[in-house]
Write an enzyme that holds these catalytic residues in place. Structure first.
Site, mmCIF file in Angstrom:
data_model
loop_
_atom_site.group_PDB
_atom_site.id
_atom_site.type_symbol
_atom_site.label_atom_id
_atom_site.label_comp_id
_atom_site.label_asym_id
_atom_site.label_seq_id
_atom_site.Cartn_x
_atom_site.Cartn_y
_atom_site.Cartn_z
ATOM 1 N N ARG A 50 39.498 40.810 40.466
ATOM 2 C CA ARG A 50 38.711 40.268 39.365
ATOM 3 C C ARG A 50 39.955 39.037 39.748
ATOM 4 N NH1 ARG A 50 38.178 45.946 36.870
ATOM 5 N NH2 ARG A 50 39.710 45.429 35.899
ATOM 6 N N ASP A 52 42.244 35.607 38.524
ATOM 7 C CA ASP A 52 41.739 34.552 37.081
ATOM 8 C C ASP A 52 41.368 33.571 37.155
ATOM 9 O OD1 ASP A 52 42.942 36.550 35.147
ATOM 10 O OD2 ASP A 52 44.904 36.185 35.469
ATOM 11 N N TYR A 113 48.543 39.338 49.483
ATOM 12 C CA TYR A 113 48.045 37.950 48.332
ATOM 13 C C TYR A 113 49.206 36.950 48.865
ATOM 14 C CZ TYR A 113 45.096 39.362 44.169
ATOM 15 O OH TYR A 113 44.092 39.822 43.329
ATOM 16 N N ARG A 200 51.893 36.246 39.927
ATOM 17 C CA ARG A 200 51.996 35.429 38.880
ATOM 18 C C ARG A 200 53.554 35.371 38.317
ATOM 19 N NH1 ARG A 200 46.989 33.830 36.044
ATOM 20 N NH2 ARG A 200 48.573 32.169 34.951
#
Lengths: 265, 265
Positions: A50, A52, A113, A200
């Site tokens: 999910r 952002d 990622y 992040r």
């Protein structure tokens, strides 16, 4: 009812995120809208992560159940035509029909990622929204050394959003590599699953190390503090890309696994 | 009055092109606006190439005369702050004070362009507007062979827009290389100057060669026809990037040269 696994690319900039929300357009909504236009079916799709608002994907994976049997090739082209017609910044890269036990989220065994930072004095024009602009140069080798203190199985409370809904803050980080190509610094992260804002939070903290404000030991101490307040500033979504999801083997079903939550990015 | 040479990056998507026009925002207008905000001076800047709407730059070069003496570093940061505040997709990468005889357009001895094509079945999401999407794969080696028939000093009437304002259709093409990196095909073109739409005309014609519709000999025949109607379709601006301009040496003045017109892209 056949189940289809789809690999999805998107520019996250215009979306509130992967998931449908009341406050704006979502990637999920864009794809469900394309399916509705094509098949007149209202389906609910599930993604492996999910992401952002503002987070991009080159290899998000989702599944959808459709009534009709489609040739994957035809389905992909038809959905892409509908997405283009609706001016969505979303493309279906690949579709395969899979076993009904396959679940894009719960069958995933590894998620990959990429976080992109561009270090230069001038702001970004072509890469605006596609990378984190850092005006001062950073030492990527120190960032890489600091990143290695985070690899392994840990309680990542420090690097987890206060809004994270996962039951446990424990995750196993398989890889966190920092490399450099000219002005571009790339952080590549791999784990079965991530906590909300984990990457992040890593990127913002590693920036402190790259600037010489923190040592790798400071990063390790932040991890060991298990305290959200020990984290560096959270990096913006612009630089984050959901790259790839691995499954047990191509399209094979899998049972839910211990680290089954994925509130990524 | 000091003269400043500036290297500029921009995302051409929201602009009518480099040059000021009545029908919408231009890159030139964005930069002149930033100079006006900063210095309260209305200046007219000149770029090395007048890129079309949708064409990008990583290394456009321009010059501007300002009344005040600036530290180049301070001027760059201040102009970038104004460009960011105005939400322009333009960044000044570098500024140097140069001799008053330096002219960004007329002193250029070589211009370098890149044309990016992405060949894949799925439309572009992340790269939309940044590359030409071609759904069928192409043979980049045939494209490269065809490109070599265009290198050298020729009458390029075939590959020149009917709107081209240059006096002569004769140009010397130093380099036209086609390389491949996975799905990405890159065409790199170098010449002292280009005709209007010349590189996009090359790209559209080389695509025919890459698809097997034209042989390298057909491309040579199109050149020799000296007839605009012999050209392949003109490729879209999305894939074109103005990469670099070379000057005699760093900031040195130069006199106008025979191929002094540059109606690029």
């Amino acid at each position: 009812m056949p189940r289809y696994r789809m690999t999805v690319e998107y520019d996250g900039t215009p979306y509130v995120g992967w998931q449908r929300q009341d406050n704006g357009p979502s990637v999920q909504g864009a794809i469900e809208g394309a399916i509705l236009s094509l098949t007149a079916e209202t389906v609910s799709i599930r993604g492996a992560g999910r992401t952002d608002s503002g987070v991009h994907a080159m290899g998000q994976v989702m599944h959808a159940d459709l009534t009709k049997e489609w040739k994957p090739y035809t389905l992909r082209n038809a959905l892409n035509a509908h997405l283009r017609q609706a001016s969505e910044r979303v493309a279906i890269l690949d579709i395969a029909e899979v076993d009904a036990r396959f679940d894009a989220r719960f069958s995933a065994i590894r998620r990959h990622y990429l976080y992109r930072i561009i270090t230069r004095r001038a702001p970004l024009a072509l890469e605006a929204g596609r990378a984190w602009w850092v005006a001062k140069d950073m030492d990527h080798e120190v960032m890489h050394a600091a990143a290695q203190t985070l690899v392994g199985r840990h309680d990542f409370t420090t690097f987890r959003s206060v809004h994270c809904q996962a039951n446990s803050p424990v995750r196993t980080l398989d890889r966190l590599d920092v490399t450099r190509h000219g002005e571009l610094i790339e952080i590549r992260a791999t784990a079965q699953s991530f906590l909300h804002n984990q990457i992040r939070s890593f990127a913002g903290t590693l920036k402190l190390a790259g600037e010489g404000k923190w040592t790798p030991d400071d990063v390790r101490a932040a991890l060991e503090a298990r305290d959200r307040k020990a984290c560096g500033p959270v990096a913006p979504p612009d630089g984050l890309y959901f790259m790839q999801v691995d499954y047990r083997d191509d399209g094979a079903p899998a049972m839910p696994l211990p680290d089954d939550e994925s509130d990524d990015s």
